[in-house]
Design a protein around this motif. Structure first.
Motif, short mmCIF file in Angstrom:
data_model
loop_
_atom_site.label_atom_id
_atom_site.label_comp_id
_atom_site.label_asym_id
_atom_site.label_seq_id
_atom_site.Cartn_x
_atom_site.Cartn_y
_atom_site.Cartn_z
N GLU A 13 0.81 -1.22 0.00
CA GLU A 13 0.00 0.00 0.00
C GLU A 13 0.84 1.27 0.00
OE1 GLU A 13 -2.90 -0.12 3.10
OE2 GLU A 13 -3.82 -1.94 2.35
N SER A 37 -2.18 1.84 -2.77
CA SER A 37 -3.20 2.43 -1.89
C SER A 37 -4.19 1.34 -1.51
CB SER A 37 -3.92 3.59 -2.58
OG SER A 37 -4.54 3.15 -3.79
N HIS A 38 -5.04 1.65 -0.54
CA HIS A 38 -6.02 0.68 -0.05
C HIS A 38 -7.30 0.85 -0.85
CE1 HIS A 38 -7.62 -2.08 2.99
NE2 HIS A 38 -8.74 -1.37 2.94
N THR A 39 -7.62 -0.13 -1.69
CA THR A 39 -8.83 -0.07 -2.51
C THR A 39 -9.61 -1.38 -2.37
OG1 THR A 39 -7.82 -1.04 -4.50
CG2 THR A 39 -7.59 1.35 -4.20
N ARG A 40 -10.86 -1.34 -2.77
CA ARG A 40 -11.68 -2.54 -2.72
C ARG A 40 -11.12 -3.62 -3.64
NH1 ARG A 40 -17.11 -3.27 -1.08
NH2 ARG A 40 -17.97 -5.25 -1.85
N HIS A 41 -10.68 -3.21 -4.84
CA HIS A 41 -10.08 -4.18 -5.77
C HIS A 41 -8.85 -4.84 -5.15
CE1 HIS A 41 -11.96 -2.47 -9.69
NE2 HIS A 41 -12.61 -3.54 -9.27
N SER A 42 -8.03 -4.04 -4.47
CA SER A 42 -6.81 -4.57 -3.88
C SER A 42 -7.13 -5.58 -2.78
CB SER A 42 -5.95 -3.43 -3.32
OG SER A 42 -4.72 -3.92 -2.83
N ARG A 43 -8.09 -5.26 -1.93
CA ARG A 43 -8.48 -6.20 -0.87
C ARG A 43 -8.96 -7.52 -1.47
NH1 ARG A 43 -11.42 -1.84 1.05
NH2 ARG A 43 -13.40 -2.96 0.72
N ARG A 84 -5.74 4.25 -12.32
CA ARG A 84 -5.40 5.62 -12.70
C ARG A 84 -4.07 5.67 -13.45
NH1 ARG A 84 -6.85 10.78 -11.57
NH2 ARG A 84 -5.22 12.36 -11.40
N CYS A 131 -1.18 -4.62 -7.89
CA CYS A 131 -2.10 -3.79 -7.10
C CYS A 131 -1.59 -2.36 -6.98
CB CYS A 131 -2.28 -4.39 -5.71
SG CYS A 131 -3.22 -5.93 -5.70
N GLN A 172 -17.80 -3.55 -8.69
CA GLN A 172 -16.35 -3.64 -8.77
C GLN A 172 -15.85 -5.06 -8.51
OE1 GLN A 172 -14.78 -1.15 -10.08
NE2 GLN A 172 -16.69 0.02 -10.05
N ASP A 190 -4.14 -0.67 -10.67
CA ASP A 190 -3.94 0.76 -10.49
C ASP A 190 -4.63 1.44 -11.67
OD1 ASP A 190 -3.16 3.36 -10.14
OD2 ASP A 190 -1.07 2.89 -9.67
#
Length: 269
Positions: free
Chosen positions: A10, A112-118, A42, A109, A87, A40
């Motif tokens: 993260e 940062s902490h994102t829903r996709h990453s989790r 973005r 990944c 998502q 990612d």
């Protein structure tokens, strides 16, 4: 079923995309079918890396072993079943499609902490966490005392990985093989380097990861990105005499691949 490799951390600047591209390309060179996803959404550094590679191969008239790259599908929100998350569905559909045709699926990944990453972490069979050799980066795994010698408590990223492990356990699937890869190691024996080693050894047993060697800081990685190349491609593009630095970097990649201990993989490249 494909073996899912997730490259996660993260914190930006730890070398996730460089590790992702080199691991994926190494597996492709060994004859494995590799699919990749870049979460990612973005910046898409891994996506740009592979796009640069495709453009360079076309302009140079070359064919190089290359991992497949997939985008998350665009879905009409109205088509999402009641109670499902849009998502989550996009990611699960993309992984499912790669599962059908690949030996390995590598997911890069965001920092940062994102829903996709989790969600990706909970999917991972092997989790690779690149970590710069600094207590600034170590703080993402755990808090240490002022001397950098004693672990105070696990930090946010470790807690997220623990949650992902709980999710897998509840689903009755194999546990995550978590590998922390130490990047940008100094070439000399420094006090900070030794403290980091001791802190990682203490934390590894406490929260359940193992360590593997990563990449030293080298200019060559920045130079290869615009053409989408990796260390393994240099001879194919006409570099017949590798510098000592490049040879050392190739050996670092071999050591990393060997340490990951992926199913059916040897560091034969």
């Amino acid at each position: 079923m494909a073996h899912i490799i997730v490259v996660g951390n993260e914190k930006g600047g730890a070398g996730k995309s460089t590790v992702s591209m080199h691991v994926a390309t190494a597996l492709a060179r060994m004859g494995h079918r590799v699919g990749t996803l870049d979460l990612d959404l973005r910046q898409k550094t891994l996506g740009r890396y592979i796009a640069n590679r495709m453009a360079f191969m076309k302009s140079a008239g070359l064919e190089l072993p290359t991992p497949d790259y997939a985008e998350l599908p665009n879905l009409d929100p109205a088509s999402v079943p009641t109670g499902a998350n849009l998502q989550d569905l996009r990611l699960s559909m993309a992984v499912e499609e790669l599962h059908k045709v690949c030996d390995f699926v590598l997911i890069d990944c965001p920092g940062s902490h994102t829903r996709h990453s989790r969600m990706a972490h909970a999917m991972s069979d092997t989790l690779i966490t690149p970590l710069n050799d600094s207590f600034v980066d170590f703080d993402l795994l755990a808090q240490v005392d002022a001397e950098g010698e004693e672990i105070v408590q696990p930090s946010v990223y470790s807690e997220m990985v623990w949650s992902a492990r709980q999710t897998r356990a509840q689903a009755g699937v194999d546990p995550i093989d978590w590998v922390v890869v130490r990047n940008r190691l100094g070439t000399t024996a420094m006090i900070n380097k030794e403290k980091m080693q001791r802190a990682l050894e203490k934390l590894a047993g406490r929260i359940g990861f193992r360590t593997a060697p990563g990449f030293s800081e080298r200019v060559v990685f920045r130079e290869l990105f615009p053409r989408g190349l990796t260390l393994l491609d240099l001879r194919d593009v006409g570099v017949t005499s590798l510098s000592m630095s490049n040879l050392a970097a190739r050996q670092e990649l071999r050591d990393m691949i060997k340490a990951l201990n992926l199913p059916g993989v040897t560091a034969d490249f």
